[in-house]
Design an enzyme around this catalytic site. Structure first.
Site, PDB file in Angstrom:
ATOM      1  N   THR A   1       0.945  -1.207  -0.048  1.00 35.88           N
ATOM      2  CA  THR A   1      -0.046  -0.063   0.096  1.00 35.88           C
ATOM      3  C   THR A   1       1.081   1.182   0.112  1.00 35.88           C
ATOM      4  O   THR A   1       1.947   1.168   0.452  1.00 35.88           O
ATOM      5  CB  THR A   1      -0.918   0.023   1.284  1.00 35.88           C
ATOM      6  OG1 THR A   1      -1.533   1.298   1.505  1.00 35.88           O
ATOM      7  CG2 THR A   1      -0.007  -0.494   2.659  1.00 35.88           C
ATOM      8  N   ASP A   2       0.297   2.271  -0.532  1.00 30.73           N
ATOM      9  CA  ASP A   2       0.976   3.656  -0.551  1.00 30.73           C
ATOM     10  C   ASP A   2       0.927   4.192   1.307  1.00 30.73           C
ATOM     11  O   ASP A   2       1.734   5.103   1.521  1.00 30.73           O
ATOM     12  CB  ASP A   2       0.291   4.619  -1.227  1.00 30.73           C
ATOM     13  CG  ASP A   2      -1.266   5.181  -0.947  1.00 30.73           C
ATOM     14  OD1 ASP A   2      -1.737   4.306   0.083  1.00 30.73           O
ATOM     15  OD2 ASP A   2      -1.854   6.012  -1.574  1.00 30.73           O
ATOM     16  N   GLU A   3       0.103   3.588   1.933  1.00 26.49           N
ATOM     17  CA  GLU A   3       0.321   3.956   3.200  1.00 26.49           C
ATOM     18  C   GLU A   3       1.698   3.662   3.862  1.00 26.49           C
ATOM     19  O   GLU A   3       1.741   4.541   5.037  1.00 26.49           O
ATOM     20  CB  GLU A   3      -0.825   3.415   3.967  1.00 26.49           C
ATOM     21  CG  GLU A   3      -2.135   3.767   3.377  1.00 26.49           C
ATOM     22  CD  GLU A   3      -3.464   3.273   4.225  1.00 26.49           C
ATOM     23  OE1 GLU A   3      -3.440   3.354   5.438  1.00 26.49           O
ATOM     24  OE2 GLU A   3      -4.497   3.048   3.564  1.00 26.49           O
TER      25      GLU A   3
ATOM     26  N   TYR B   1      -1.971  -0.623  10.929  1.00 21.02           N
ATOM     27  CA  TYR B   1      -1.911  -1.339   9.713  1.00 21.02           C
ATOM     28  C   TYR B   1      -0.657  -0.926   8.747  1.00 21.02           C
ATOM     29  O   TYR B   1      -0.031  -2.002   8.135  1.00 21.02           O
ATOM     30  CB  TYR B   1      -3.114  -0.750   8.971  1.00 21.02           C
ATOM     31  CG  TYR B   1      -3.150  -1.055   7.518  1.00 21.02           C
ATOM     32  CD1 TYR B   1      -3.283  -2.480   6.920  1.00 21.02           C
ATOM     33  CD2 TYR B   1      -3.243  -0.223   6.535  1.00 21.02           C
ATOM     34  CE1 TYR B   1      -3.199  -2.769   5.548  1.00 21.02           C
ATOM     35  CE2 TYR B   1      -3.441  -0.374   5.161  1.00 21.02           C
ATOM     36  CZ  TYR B   1      -3.198  -1.707   4.706  1.00 21.02           C
ATOM     37  OH  TYR B   1      -3.195  -2.067   3.261  1.00 21.02           O
TER      38      TYR B   1
ATOM     39  N   LYS C   1       2.184  -3.250   7.189  1.00 17.33           N
ATOM     40  CA  LYS C   1       2.533  -3.404   5.800  1.00 17.33           C
ATOM     41  C   LYS C   1       3.957  -3.010   5.373  1.00 17.33           C
ATOM     42  O   LYS C   1       4.672  -3.539   4.734  1.00 17.33           O
ATOM     43  CB  LYS C   1       1.686  -2.736   4.896  1.00 17.33           C
ATOM     44  CG  LYS C   1       0.271  -3.120   4.933  1.00 17.33           C
ATOM     45  CD  LYS C   1       0.110  -4.595   4.342  1.00 17.33           C
ATOM     46  CE  LYS C   1       0.198  -4.512   2.893  1.00 17.33           C
ATOM     47  NZ  LYS C   1      -0.267  -5.937   2.374  1.00 17.33           N
TER      48      LYS C   1
HETATM   49  P1  NAD Z   1      -9.129  -8.040   2.264  1.00 18.10           P
HETATM   50  O1  NAD Z   1      -9.149  -7.493   3.658  1.00 18.10           O
HETATM   51  O2  NAD Z   1     -10.419  -7.518   1.490  1.00 18.10           O
HETATM   52  O3  NAD Z   1      -8.826  -9.407   1.979  1.00 18.10           O
HETATM   53  C1  NAD Z   1      -7.873  -9.797   2.883  1.00 18.10           C
HETATM   54  C2  NAD Z   1      -8.117 -11.353   2.314  1.00 18.10           C
HETATM   55  O4  NAD Z   1      -7.026 -12.065   3.234  1.00 18.10           O
HETATM   56  C3  NAD Z   1      -9.230 -12.123   3.183  1.00 18.10           C
HETATM   57  O5  NAD Z   1      -9.876 -12.832   1.921  1.00 18.10           O
HETATM   58  C4  NAD Z   1      -8.688 -12.830   4.289  1.00 18.10           C
HETATM   59  O6  NAD Z   1      -9.589 -14.039   4.539  1.00 18.10           O
HETATM   60  C5  NAD Z   1      -7.511 -12.994   3.916  1.00 18.10           C
HETATM   61  N1  NAD Z   1      -6.521 -13.266   4.889  1.00 18.10           N
HETATM   62  C6  NAD Z   1      -6.400 -12.781   6.280  1.00 18.10           C
HETATM   63  N2  NAD Z   1      -5.565 -13.151   6.908  1.00 18.10           N
HETATM   64  C7  NAD Z   1      -4.875 -14.535   6.199  1.00 18.10           C
HETATM   65  C8  NAD Z   1      -4.155 -15.274   6.541  1.00 18.10           C
HETATM   66  N3  NAD Z   1      -3.238 -15.383   7.940  1.00 18.10           N
HETATM   67  N4  NAD Z   1      -3.874 -16.472   5.771  1.00 18.10           N
HETATM   68  C9  NAD Z   1      -4.427 -16.538   4.651  1.00 18.10           C
HETATM   69  N5  NAD Z   1      -5.585 -15.639   4.276  1.00 18.10           N
HETATM   70  C10 NAD Z   1      -5.876 -14.478   4.966  1.00 18.10           C
HETATM   71  O7  NAD Z   1      -8.024  -6.883   1.735  1.00 18.10           O
HETATM   72  P2  NAD Z   1      -7.915  -6.487   0.235  1.00 18.10           P
HETATM   73  O8  NAD Z   1      -8.691  -4.869   0.466  1.00 18.10           O
HETATM   74  O9  NAD Z   1      -8.461  -7.098  -0.951  1.00 18.10           O
HETATM   75  O10 NAD Z   1      -6.446  -6.012   0.251  1.00 18.10           O
HETATM   76  C11 NAD Z   1      -5.597  -7.086  -0.354  1.00 18.10           C
HETATM   77  C12 NAD Z   1      -4.198  -6.811  -0.416  1.00 18.10           C
HETATM   78  O11 NAD Z   1      -4.205  -5.382  -0.949  1.00 18.10           O
HETATM   79  C13 NAD Z   1      -3.483  -6.417   1.334  1.00 18.10           C
HETATM   80  O12 NAD Z   1      -2.307  -6.844   1.371  1.00 18.10           O
HETATM   81  C14 NAD Z   1      -3.398  -4.951   1.121  1.00 18.10           C
HETATM   82  O13 NAD Z   1      -2.795  -4.501   2.287  1.00 18.10           O
HETATM   83  C15 NAD Z   1      -3.509  -4.514  -0.133  1.00 18.10           C
HETATM   84  N6  NAD Z   1      -3.711  -3.280  -0.602  1.00 18.10           N
HETATM   85  C16 NAD Z   1      -5.156  -2.801  -0.383  1.00 18.10           C
HETATM   86  C17 NAD Z   1      -5.703  -1.699  -0.994  1.00 18.10           C
HETATM   87  C18 NAD Z   1      -7.174  -1.234  -0.654  1.00 18.10           C
HETATM   88  O14 NAD Z   1      -7.355  -0.276  -1.214  1.00 18.10           O
HETATM   89  N7  NAD Z   1      -7.889  -2.126  -0.552  1.00 18.10           N
HETATM   90  C19 NAD Z   1      -4.733  -0.660  -1.421  1.00 18.10           C
HETATM   91  C20 NAD Z   1      -3.472  -1.092  -1.483  1.00 18.10           C
HETATM   92  C21 NAD Z   1      -2.856  -2.196  -1.218  1.00 18.10           C
HETATM   93  P1  TYD Z   2     -10.795   3.544   4.380  1.00 19.87           P
HETATM   94  O1  TYD Z   2     -11.472   3.181   3.230  1.00 19.87           O
HETATM   95  O2  TYD Z   2     -10.516   3.004   5.852  1.00 19.87           O
HETATM   96  O3  TYD Z   2      -9.389   3.522   3.656  1.00 19.87           O
HETATM   97  P2  TYD Z   2      -7.651   4.067   4.274  1.00 19.87           P
HETATM   98  O4  TYD Z   2      -7.947   4.306   5.629  1.00 19.87           O
HETATM   99  O5  TYD Z   2      -7.022   2.776   3.864  1.00 19.87           O
HETATM  100  O6  TYD Z   2      -7.275   5.361   3.399  1.00 19.87           O
HETATM  101  O7  TYD Z   2     -10.856   5.013   4.516  1.00 19.87           O
HETATM  102  C1  TYD Z   2     -10.739   6.025   3.362  1.00 19.87           C
HETATM  103  C2  TYD Z   2     -10.875   7.430   3.905  1.00 19.87           C
HETATM  104  O8  TYD Z   2     -12.133   7.782   4.604  1.00 19.87           O
HETATM  105  C3  TYD Z   2     -10.018   7.909   5.193  1.00 19.87           C
HETATM  106  O9  TYD Z   2      -9.499   9.093   5.179  1.00 19.87           O
HETATM  107  C4  TYD Z   2     -10.605   7.713   6.463  1.00 19.87           C
HETATM  108  C5  TYD Z   2     -12.405   7.960   5.854  1.00 19.87           C
HETATM  109  N1  TYD Z   2     -13.449   7.521   6.449  1.00 19.87           N
HETATM  110  C6  TYD Z   2     -14.298   8.198   7.026  1.00 19.87           C
HETATM  111  O10 TYD Z   2     -14.252   9.512   7.002  1.00 19.87           O
HETATM  112  N2  TYD Z   2     -15.588   7.536   7.434  1.00 19.87           N
HETATM  113  C7  TYD Z   2     -15.598   6.166   7.696  1.00 19.87           C
HETATM  114  O11 TYD Z   2     -16.715   5.803   7.901  1.00 19.87           O
HETATM  115  C8  TYD Z   2     -14.361   5.449   7.189  1.00 19.87           C
HETATM  116  C9  TYD Z   2     -14.624   3.959   7.129  1.00 19.87           C
HETATM  117  C10 TYD Z   2     -13.407   6.150   6.453  1.00 19.87           C
END
Ligand code: NAD
Ligand code: TYD
Length: 364
Positions: free
Chosen positions: A144-146, A169, A173
């Site tokens: 992630t960019d975070e 989180y 990461k």
């Molecule tokens: P998500 O929470 O929707 O899915 C995570 C999955 O991992 C779930 O299916 C869960 O059951 C599985 N999991 C958790 N712990 C596990 C373990 N110990 N063993 C096997 N499986 C396990 O997450 P997402 O939003 O799909 O994100 C996927 C990846 O992408 C993550 O690594 C996250 O950090 C990264 N990412 C997400 C975003 C975003 O905007 N969602 C952006 C950048 C990077």
């Molecule tokens: P989120 O979807 O949790 O992603 P991330 O924290 O990984 O960026 O949140 C996106 C943005 O929205 C973040 O600035 C937090 C804000 N947010 C709210 O204002 N209200 C909410 O209920 C949630 C879940 C997030």
């Protein structure tokens, strides 16, 4: 530049971890559709965020190309056994605890899964890779960019921006990224890291901003906006992310990092207003009963990063990827997907999910 022989063009059997989550589900559907000769084994522990039913149709229709394994990335023996059975050409590692707010309430699980889990997975993969001796093997770590922390009102994250994570989180990461780099530098495992901005699209668990707001509007519930709502995120449609991951997996250079972003920076409040307008139109709400009236500014998230913005120039210039989807169009399509999938929404909102909503919003 990597030699032609090591660029992946042939049939692949891939281990995907965390494929029952949001991005993993989209990735598996997209990849199996785009590469009809690829096979994917999805290893997922099915936490609250994992839903293998997202892919049940594939398990039924193309069992020879898609196989689900219920298991944990921390189970090294299981990972080694899967490698022995499948001789994977690569791993795409999504599995993680992924929600910032949850990490504030329960940070330990994030260290256990994201840091230790990634180490155990790397260890098992490295052992198998050394036995196989495959030069074209790839371990793609989805990050992630975070990890870069927070930006002021200008500037962008580049691949060399120093890590400065704010939440448990993002710190976990960041830890996992360091481990992946360590496995490359110490053991030579051919790893690639991608750091991506906020994704949106189908199958996102309704604790993240966009699905939470869509569902709350449908249920006429308050829309909790943290702080002043002016925090900025760079939004990317999930299929664009999947395309970028495939590009990095096929053409990326081991040891390299690629930033992925949508070039669509928006303040949270702007995104919420757009969602309200889209839903007002679809639900035929007028100015008097607009869903905008549900917006409630609540106590800010502790350690809330102000702005994320990605410079995706490297993956564009070196590997030829750039986003295809326009934010407004893809957001409207995303809204329509949730409107058309109310059964999915009800299914994923289990008792466990309700408990989480109660804890997170209790003191806000
Ligand atoms: P998500 O929470 O929707 O899915 C995570 C999955 O991992 C779930 O299916 C869960 O059951 C599985 N999991 C958790 N712990 C596990 C373990 N110990 N063993 C096997 N499986 C396990 O997450 P997402 O939003 O799909 O994100 C996927 C990846 O992408 C993550 O690594 C996250 O950090 C990264 N990412 C997400 C975003 C975003 O905007 N969602 C952006 C950048 C990077
Ligand atoms: P989120 O979807 O949790 O992603 P991330 O924290 O990984 O960026 O949140 C996106 C943005 O929205 C973040 O600035 C937090 C804000 N947010 C709210 O204002 N209200 C909410 O209920 C949630 C879940 C997030």
């Amino acid at each position: 530049m990597k030699s032609e022989e090591t660029i992946k063009t042939s049939t692949q059997t891939i281990l995907v971890t965390g494929g029952a989550g949001f991005i993993g589900t989209n990735f598996i559907r997209h990849t199996l559709n785009k590469h009809p000769d690829w096979r994917i084994v999805n290893l997922d522990a099915v936490t609250y965020a994992g839903n293998p039913a997202n892919l049940a149709d594939l398990a039924e229709k193309i069992p020879e190309r898609y196989h689900f394994v219920h298991g944990d990335i921390r189970d090294g023996q299981l990972v080694e056994q899967l490698f022995a059975e499948e001789q994977f050409d690569g791993v795409i590692h999504f599995a993680a605890e992924s929600h910032v707010d949850r990490s504030i309430h329960g940070p330990i699980a994030f260290a256990e899964t994201n840091v230790l889990g990634t180490c155990r997975l790397l260890s098992a993969c490295n052992k198998a890779w050394e036995q196989q001796g495959r030069p074209d093997f790839r371990f793609l770590h989805v990050s992630t960019d975070e990890v870069y922390g927070s930006l002021g009102s200008d500037g962008f994250f580049v691949e060399t921006t120093p890590y400065d994570p704010s939440s448990p989180y993002s710190a976990s990461k960041a830890g996992s990224d360091h481990m992946v780099r360590a496995w490359y530098r110490t053991y030579g495992l051919p790893t690639i890291i991608t750091n991506c901005s906020n994704n949106y699209g189908p199958y996102q668990f309704p604790e993240k901003l966009l699905p939470l707001m869509i569902i709350n509007i449908l249920e006429s519930k308050a829309l909790p906006v943290y702080g002043d709502g002016k925090n900025v995120r760079d939004w990317l449609y999930v299929i664009d992310h999947c395309e970028a991951l495939l590009t990095a997996f096929i053409k990326g250079i081991p040891g390299e990092t690629y930033n992925i972003g949508g070039g669509a920076e928006r303040q949270n409040i702007e995104v919420i207003h757009t969602l309200c307008d889209l839903l007002d139109e679809r639900l035929k709400l007028n100015a008097k009963n607009s869903s905008r009236s549900l917006i409630q500014f609540v106590k800010d998230r502790p350690g809330h990063d102000r702005r994320y913005a990605i410079d995706a120039g490297k993956i564009h210039k070196e590997l030829g990827w750039k986003p295809r989807f326009d934010f407004d169009t893809a957001l409207a399509e995303t809204v329509d997907w949730y409107l058309d999938h109310k059964d999915w929404i009800n299914y994923v909102r289990s008792g466990e999910y309700q408990k989480w909503v109660d804890t997170n919003y209790k003191e806000r």
